[in-house]
Design a protein around this motif. Structure first.
Motif, PDB file in Angstrom:
ATOM      1  N   LEU A   1       0.814  -1.160  -0.044  1.00  0.00           N
ATOM      2  CA  LEU A   1      -0.094  -0.027   0.028  1.00  0.00           C
ATOM      3  C   LEU A   1       0.810   1.275   0.051  1.00  0.00           C
ATOM      4  O   LEU A   1       0.631   2.247  -0.536  1.00  0.00           O
ATOM      5  CB  LEU A   1      -0.826   0.038   1.158  1.00  0.00           C
ATOM      6  CG  LEU A   1      -1.902   1.117   1.399  1.00  0.00           C
ATOM      7  CD1 LEU A   1      -2.810   1.374   0.196  1.00  0.00           C
ATOM      8  CD2 LEU A   1      -2.605   1.323   2.624  1.00  0.00           C
ATOM      9  N   ALA A   2       1.965   1.215   0.949  1.00  0.00           N
ATOM     10  CA  ALA A   2       2.875   2.231   1.003  1.00  0.00           C
ATOM     11  C   ALA A   2       3.646   2.547  -0.417  1.00  0.00           C
ATOM     12  O   ALA A   2       3.474   3.903  -0.899  1.00  0.00           O
ATOM     13  CB  ALA A   2       3.981   2.125   1.942  1.00  0.00           C
ATOM     14  N   VAL A   3       3.991   1.492  -1.039  1.00  0.00           N
ATOM     15  CA  VAL A   3       4.816   1.669  -2.374  1.00  0.00           C
ATOM     16  C   VAL A   3       3.679   2.255  -3.587  1.00  0.00           C
ATOM     17  O   VAL A   3       3.890   3.217  -4.128  1.00  0.00           O
ATOM     18  CB  VAL A   3       5.257   0.311  -2.929  1.00  0.00           C
ATOM     19  CG1 VAL A   3       5.326   0.280  -4.319  1.00  0.00           C
ATOM     20  CG2 VAL A   3       6.421  -0.188  -2.149  1.00  0.00           C
ATOM     21  N   MET A   4       2.368   1.816  -3.724  1.00  0.00           N
ATOM     22  CA  MET A   4       1.542   2.261  -4.634  1.00  0.00           C
ATOM     23  C   MET A   4       0.929   3.656  -4.142  1.00  0.00           C
ATOM     24  O   MET A   4       0.628   4.405  -5.050  1.00  0.00           O
ATOM     25  CB  MET A   4       0.356   1.362  -4.597  1.00  0.00           C
ATOM     26  CG  MET A   4       0.670   0.028  -4.932  1.00  0.00           C
ATOM     27  SD  MET A   4       1.435   0.276  -6.834  1.00  0.00           S
ATOM     28  CE  MET A   4       2.135  -1.657  -6.831  1.00  0.00           C
ATOM     29  N   LEU A   5       0.715   3.939  -3.124  1.00  0.00           N
ATOM     30  CA  LEU A   5       0.406   5.433  -2.446  1.00  0.00           C
ATOM     31  C   LEU A   5       1.438   6.292  -2.714  1.00  0.00           C
ATOM     32  O   LEU A   5       1.312   7.352  -3.389  1.00  0.00           O
ATOM     33  CB  LEU A   5       0.052   5.193  -1.057  1.00  0.00           C
ATOM     34  CG  LEU A   5      -0.821   6.491  -0.541  1.00  0.00           C
ATOM     35  CD1 LEU A   5      -1.982   6.608  -1.235  1.00  0.00           C
ATOM     36  CD2 LEU A   5      -1.028   6.405   1.052  1.00  0.00           C
ATOM     37  N   ILE A   6       2.792   5.876  -2.537  1.00  0.00           N
ATOM     38  CA  ILE A   6       4.108   6.855  -2.746  1.00  0.00           C
ATOM     39  C   ILE A   6       3.854   7.113  -4.424  1.00  0.00           C
ATOM     40  O   ILE A   6       4.232   8.257  -5.003  1.00  0.00           O
ATOM     41  CB  ILE A   6       5.246   6.338  -2.322  1.00  0.00           C
ATOM     42  CG1 ILE A   6       5.254   6.604  -1.008  1.00  0.00           C
ATOM     43  CG2 ILE A   6       6.436   7.088  -2.836  1.00  0.00           C
ATOM     44  CD1 ILE A   6       6.366   5.634   0.168  1.00  0.00           C
ATOM     45  N   LEU A   7       3.876   6.229  -5.010  1.00  0.00           N
ATOM     46  CA  LEU A   7       3.891   6.156  -6.602  1.00  0.00           C
ATOM     47  C   LEU A   7       2.811   7.103  -7.235  1.00  0.00           C
ATOM     48  O   LEU A   7       3.007   8.004  -7.984  1.00  0.00           O
ATOM     49  CB  LEU A   7       3.762   4.779  -7.028  1.00  0.00           C
ATOM     50  CG  LEU A   7       3.703   4.332  -8.863  1.00  0.00           C
ATOM     51  CD1 LEU A   7       5.099   4.905  -9.341  1.00  0.00           C
ATOM     52  CD2 LEU A   7       3.177   3.334  -9.170  1.00  0.00           C
ATOM     53  N   GLY A   8       1.583   6.841  -6.768  1.00  0.00           N
ATOM     54  CA  GLY A   8       0.406   7.818  -7.106  1.00  0.00           C
ATOM     55  C   GLY A   8       0.562   9.223  -6.787  1.00  0.00           C
ATOM     56  O   GLY A   8       0.477  10.143  -7.492  1.00  0.00           O
ATOM     57  N   VAL A   9       0.882   9.441  -5.317  1.00  0.00           N
ATOM     58  CA  VAL A   9       1.218  10.630  -4.947  1.00  0.00           C
ATOM     59  C   VAL A   9       2.103  11.348  -5.482  1.00  0.00           C
ATOM     60  O   VAL A   9       2.066  12.661  -5.921  1.00  0.00           O
ATOM     61  CB  VAL A   9       1.200  10.870  -3.183  1.00  0.00           C
ATOM     62  CG1 VAL A   9       1.526  12.061  -2.727  1.00  0.00           C
ATOM     63  CG2 VAL A   9      -0.135  10.035  -2.541  1.00  0.00           C
ATOM     64  N   SER A  10       3.201  10.673  -5.632  1.00  0.00           N
ATOM     65  CA  SER A  10       4.362  11.462  -6.321  1.00  0.00           C
ATOM     66  C   SER A  10       4.177  11.666  -7.658  1.00  0.00           C
ATOM     67  O   SER A  10       4.677  12.832  -8.163  1.00  0.00           O
ATOM     68  CB  SER A  10       5.756  10.323  -6.244  1.00  0.00           C
ATOM     69  OG  SER A  10       5.991  10.154  -5.050  1.00  0.00           O
ATOM     70  N   ALA A  11       3.457  11.032  -8.508  1.00  0.00           N
ATOM     71  CA  ALA A  11       3.050  11.234 -10.036  1.00  0.00           C
ATOM     72  C   ALA A  11       2.288  12.574  -9.961  1.00  0.00           C
ATOM     73  O   ALA A  11       2.390  13.512 -10.661  1.00  0.00           O
ATOM     74  CB  ALA A  11       2.546  10.135 -10.669  1.00  0.00           C
ATOM     75  N   VAL A  12       1.380  12.729  -9.064  1.00  0.00           N
ATOM     76  CA  VAL A  12       0.322  13.740  -9.067  1.00  0.00           C
ATOM     77  C   VAL A  12       1.009  15.026  -8.745  1.00  0.00           C
ATOM     78  O   VAL A  12       1.228  15.965  -9.230  1.00  0.00           O
ATOM     79  CB  VAL A  12      -1.020  13.318  -8.261  1.00  0.00           C
ATOM     80  CG1 VAL A  12      -1.717  14.744  -7.993  1.00  0.00           C
ATOM     81  CG2 VAL A  12      -1.798  12.318  -8.733  1.00  0.00           C
ATOM     82  N   LEU A  13       1.870  14.917  -7.430  1.00  0.00           N
ATOM     83  CA  LEU A  13       2.321  16.417  -6.822  1.00  0.00           C
ATOM     84  C   LEU A  13       3.482  16.715  -7.814  1.00  0.00           C
ATOM     85  O   LEU A  13       3.855  17.968  -7.742  1.00  0.00           O
ATOM     86  CB  LEU A  13       2.755  15.975  -5.482  1.00  0.00           C
ATOM     87  CG  LEU A  13       1.744  15.921  -4.365  1.00  0.00           C
ATOM     88  CD1 LEU A  13       2.179  15.797  -3.108  1.00  0.00           C
ATOM     89  CD2 LEU A  13       0.582  16.984  -4.451  1.00  0.00           C
ATOM     90  N   SER A  14       4.235  15.994  -8.418  1.00  0.00           N
ATOM     91  CA  SER A  14       5.416  16.267  -9.053  1.00  0.00           C
ATOM     92  C   SER A  14       5.014  16.994 -10.371  1.00  0.00           C
ATOM     93  O   SER A  14       5.500  17.448 -11.055  1.00  0.00           O
ATOM     94  CB  SER A  14       6.432  14.999  -9.527  1.00  0.00           C
ATOM     95  OG  SER A  14       6.915  14.494  -8.336  1.00  0.00           O
ATOM     96  N   GLY A  15       3.555  16.513 -10.857  1.00  0.00           N
ATOM     97  CA  GLY A  15       3.116  17.403 -11.986  1.00  0.00           C
ATOM     98  C   GLY A  15       2.506  18.681 -11.676  1.00  0.00           C
ATOM     99  O   GLY A  15       2.795  19.799 -12.356  1.00  0.00           O
ATOM    100  N   ILE A  16       2.493  18.962 -10.175  1.00  0.00           N
ATOM    101  CA  ILE A  16       1.827  20.195  -9.882  1.00  0.00           C
ATOM    102  C   ILE A  16       3.079  21.180  -9.329  1.00  0.00           C
ATOM    103  O   ILE A  16       3.044  22.359  -9.782  1.00  0.00           O
ATOM    104  CB  ILE A  16       0.950  19.889  -8.719  1.00  0.00           C
ATOM    105  CG1 ILE A  16      -0.342  19.382  -8.907  1.00  0.00           C
ATOM    106  CG2 ILE A  16       0.572  21.362  -8.182  1.00  0.00           C
ATOM    107  CD1 ILE A  16      -0.962  18.959  -7.922  1.00  0.00           C
ATOM    108  N   VAL A  17       4.031  20.694  -8.676  1.00  0.00           N
ATOM    109  CA  VAL A  17       5.410  21.472  -8.222  1.00  0.00           C
ATOM    110  C   VAL A  17       6.387  20.514  -8.953  1.00  0.00           C
ATOM    111  O   VAL A  17       6.405  19.450  -9.567  1.00  0.00           O
ATOM    112  CB  VAL A  17       5.458  21.598  -6.640  1.00  0.00           C
ATOM    113  CG1 VAL A  17       4.276  22.242  -6.090  1.00  0.00           C
ATOM    114  CG2 VAL A  17       5.713  20.165  -6.095  1.00  0.00           C
ATOM    115  N   ASP A  18       7.282  21.493  -9.318  1.00  0.00           N
ATOM    116  CA  ASP A  18       8.757  20.819  -9.435  1.00  0.00           C
ATOM    117  C   ASP A  18       9.174  19.706  -9.047  1.00  0.00           C
ATOM    118  O   ASP A  18       9.141  19.599  -7.718  1.00  0.00           O
ATOM    119  CB  ASP A  18       9.857  21.965  -9.679  1.00  0.00           C
ATOM    120  CG  ASP A  18      10.939  21.464 -10.425  1.00  0.00           C
ATOM    121  OD1 ASP A  18      11.811  20.778  -9.718  1.00  0.00           O
ATOM    122  OD2 ASP A  18      11.147  21.675 -11.613  1.00  0.00           O
ATOM    123  N   ASN A  19       9.389  18.372  -9.727  1.00  0.00           N
ATOM    124  CA  ASN A  19       9.704  17.184  -8.929  1.00  0.00           C
ATOM    125  C   ASN A  19      11.230  17.328  -8.040  1.00  0.00           C
ATOM    126  O   ASN A  19      11.366  16.594  -7.164  1.00  0.00           O
ATOM    127  CB  ASN A  19      10.003  16.124  -9.961  1.00  0.00           C
ATOM    128  CG  ASN A  19      10.615  16.319 -11.003  1.00  0.00           C
ATOM    129  OD1 ASN A  19      11.650  17.053 -10.963  1.00  0.00           O
ATOM    130  ND2 ASN A  19      10.829  15.526 -11.968  1.00  0.00           N
TER     131      ASN A  19
END
Length: 429
Positions: free
Chosen positions: A316-334
């Protein structure tokens, strides 16, 4: 202060996304408001690694822009442009695939910002020769650079941050990230004709004219080309060996630029005209605004929510980090995102007894941030650089033009990455 930081960031982001005002005005205006209201200060904005301007990124860009400005005087970009167009027999689709694959491979061994700085002028020249719109080609190359850069430790700046926090090595990135990147690049080649449909029409007369050209005649100054080649080899060696030499890529780029300025004899105005000052200032404003979100705890709170939701469950942690990182890295610079998220991931790994599954958290963060950088025009440094170059060349790329393509590609890459992580670290481990 937290509310002010969020409101200013959202307003600036809306202005950038809608293009109601110039993106530089929105970024610097937002930074100025935050400084004026005391939400952040000079100490945090200009001197802090966590909340300030990332000067390594700024000076890496500056150094490479100067080098590219001098290299342009040799005619080598015209040479590569004609060579690529002739090898592709004038087919715009084959030109796009050829240039994107060159970009992806180069981005794995250089940083992706340097790669796009080198490949964008070539693309503009190829498209000019064929009389076609370069915008789809530039967008495709940025996407390829963000994908290819994910393969190695030095390919994408977020990977360098992750490696420093986690202790992962260059070889670790090759073993764990490169296989996924290869799969994604194959899919990318299959998706490109559909994603950029309508961009491949060309005048047969233009193709015939290009095929008659002799690329060797494009080289204007062979002596300068040799000098540039030697300096670039030194710079690339410095990039690859920076972890051993303990010299940051930004310092390598500035040293290379300084040496080339000294030995080239090119007039100052000729290479300084290639520096994208608007892009550099936009980055500075963006870093200050995101740094204010970090300083006031906004990004940290979001990261802590991820920690609370996982409760020690590795998958769950891996999938959550993957999804959240993909979304937030599109909003703010990665880059600032990964800098903020890395300490949280480090804490999460301590609660997972299986070392393979714990390490998977780092790969989820790297994949989400690197691939998520494709989602919007401001998701990754390479995106902003190419948009700046395109604007200067008279081919502006709107926020939404980039984002419409970027969101689709990001969704595809994350959908590929999710089963890869599950199979490799939880089923086959």
């Amino acid at each position: 202060m937290t509310i002010i930081a969020v409101v200013v960031f959202v307003v600036a982001y809306v202005l950038i996304a809608t293009e109601w005002t110039h993106k530089l005005l929105a970024a610097l205006g937002g930074a100025a408001v935050l400084l004026a209201l005391g939400v952040t200060d000079s100490e945090h904005a200009f001197y802090s690694h966590e909340t300030g301007v990332d000067w390594d990124v700024i000076f890496l860009l500056l150094g490479m822009m100067v080098i590219v400005g001098i290299l342009r005087r040799t005619g080598v970009f015209e040479y590569i442009a004609i060579w690529a167009a002739k090898r592709a027999k004038g087919s715009p689709l084959r030109v796009m695939l050829l240039l994107t694959m060159i970009t992806a491979v180069a981005s794995a061994f250089l940083d992706n910002v340097t790669t796009v700085l080198l490949i964008a002028p070539v693309t503009l020249l190829v498209c000019d020769r064929l009389g076609i719109n370069p915008v789809p080609f530039l967008i495709a190359e940025v996407m390829a650079s963000n994908i290819g850069g994910a393969a190695t430790l030095i390919g994408d700046p977020p990977n360098i941050i992750i490696a420093s926090r986690s202790g992962l090595t260059f070889n670790d990135f090759l073993v764990h990230m490169a296989p996924l990147v290869l799969i994604v690049l194959v899919v990318f080649c299959l998706v490109v004709p559909w994603l950029f449909r309508g961009s491949f029409e060309v005048d047969p007369d233009k193709v015939e004219n290009v095929m008659r050209l002799n690329e060797r005649e494009a080289i204007e100054d062979r002596t300068l080309l040799i000098k540039c080649g030697l300096v670039l080899l030194g710079v690339f060696a410095g990039f690859i060996g920076h972890s051993v030499l303990h010299v940051e890529p930004s310092v390598v780029a500035l040293l290379g630029a300084g040496v080339l300025v000294l030995i080239s004899g090119v007039a100052t105005k000729d290479y300084m005209s290639s520096v994208e000052w608007q892009t550099l200032l936009f980055f500075a404003g963006l870093f200050i605004m995101v740094g204010a979100l970090v300083k006031t705890g906004v990004i940290g709170d979001l990261a802590q929510q991820v920690q609370a939701l996982t409760e020690g469950r590795a998958l769950l942690a891996v999938m959550l980090i993957l999804g959240v990182s993909a979304v937030l890295s599109g909003i703010v610079d990665n880059i600032p995102y990964v800098a903020t998220m890395s300490p949280v991931v480090l804490e999460l790994t301590k609660g997972i007894p299986d070392p393979v599954q714990a390490e998977a958290l780092w790969w989820a963060l790297a994949i989400g941030a690197d691939f998520g950088g494709n989602a919007t025009a401001v998701g990754a440094s390479a995106n902003v650089v190419v948009i700046g170059l395109a604007l200067r060349a008279g081919h502006p790329i709107s926020f939404w033009e980039f984002t419409r393509k970027g969101v689709v590609m990001t969704a595809i890459t994350i959908l590929i990455a999710a089963p890869y992580l599950w199979l490799r670290y939880f089923v086959l481990a």
